[in-house]
Motif scaffolding. Sequence first.
Motif, PDB file in Angstrom:
ATOM      1  N   LEU A 122     -11.582   1.143  14.016  1.00  0.00           N
ATOM      2  CA  LEU A 122     -11.817   1.480  12.393  1.00  0.00           C
ATOM      3  C   LEU A 122     -11.997   0.268  11.652  1.00  0.00           C
ATOM      4  N   GLU A 123     -10.853  -0.518  11.881  1.00  0.00           N
ATOM      5  CA  GLU A 123     -10.888  -1.907  10.787  1.00  0.00           C
ATOM      6  C   GLU A 123     -12.218  -2.704  11.111  1.00  0.00           C
ATOM      7  N   THR A 132     -14.066  -3.761   1.250  1.00  0.00           N
ATOM      8  CA  THR A 132     -13.105  -4.814   1.012  1.00  0.00           C
ATOM      9  C   THR A 132     -12.078  -4.560   1.639  1.00  0.00           C
ATOM     10  N   LYS A 133     -11.107  -5.481   1.683  1.00  0.00           N
ATOM     11  CA  LYS A 133      -9.693  -5.351   2.540  1.00  0.00           C
ATOM     12  C   LYS A 133      -8.821  -4.488   1.846  1.00  0.00           C
ATOM     13  N   GLU A 134      -8.930  -4.394   0.364  1.00  0.00           N
ATOM     14  CA  GLU A 134      -8.440  -3.516  -0.356  1.00  0.00           C
ATOM     15  C   GLU A 134      -8.598  -1.924  -0.021  1.00  0.00           C
ATOM     16  N   GLU A 137      -7.621   0.289   3.751  1.00  0.00           N
ATOM     17  CA  GLU A 137      -6.307   1.053   3.919  1.00  0.00           C
ATOM     18  C   GLU A 137      -6.900   2.505   3.341  1.00  0.00           C
ATOM     19  N   TYR A 138      -7.686   2.569   2.389  1.00  0.00           N
ATOM     20  CA  TYR A 138      -8.233   4.024   1.993  1.00  0.00           C
ATOM     21  C   TYR A 138      -9.054   4.716   2.666  1.00  0.00           C
ATOM     22  N   VAL A 139      -9.803   3.942   3.244  1.00  0.00           N
ATOM     23  CA  VAL A 139     -10.885   4.466   4.279  1.00  0.00           C
ATOM     24  C   VAL A 139     -10.163   4.864   5.445  1.00  0.00           C
ATOM     25  N   ILE A 140      -9.487   4.204   5.964  1.00  0.00           N
ATOM     26  CA  ILE A 140      -8.649   4.443   7.268  1.00  0.00           C
ATOM     27  C   ILE A 140      -7.860   5.742   7.061  1.00  0.00           C
ATOM     28  N   ALA A 141      -7.275   5.670   5.983  1.00  0.00           N
ATOM     29  CA  ALA A 141      -6.623   6.854   5.659  1.00  0.00           C
ATOM     30  C   ALA A 141      -7.201   8.280   5.659  1.00  0.00           C
TER      31      ALA A 141
END
Length: 183
Positions: A122-123, A132-134, A137-141
Amino acid sequence: MVKAFLDILETKDFEYITVKEICAKAGVNRSTFYLHYETIGDLLNESAEYISDTMSGYFDRNMRIQDVSVMDKNDLYFINEEHLIPWLTSIKENRRLFRAALKSGHTIGMDRYTEALKKNILEPVIERHGFTKEDTEYVIAYYLEGILSVVNVWVKNDCKKEIGDMAELIMICVNRKRETDEE
């Protein structure tokens, strides 16, 4: 005792399993059980760790890291059959344990699997798609919670849908639109 518990769980729902049954199957007395566990729930946790270790060992050895830097963006998928089939197979083979864990709020086997999935797939894909790095986290969740929700419904339905069909359904949900004969 874990093996005995898992054997009993194959034929009996968690709620109806007794310490006496587990001890008889394992060939130990009740005091031995209580030396290691306070409750059957504690044995469920240890059994979950056993299954999780088995699953994570597979993924640590076999989850290929995609070389996303050279792939066309249109070919970058967040997850594919190679990642789903072994995981879904393990879940189906241990569905009573997974169902018991779901009822008691556990996520057996999921944490280690999802960590490997995040790091190896995923990353890198999300980064390549320009998030963005920020926002990563939301996309992975979003992806992981969606996948886990679908799997939870499958387990609640006793894994009746075929593994390949489940893998395809998950891939459609997280990767791309359904391909039709006309396309």
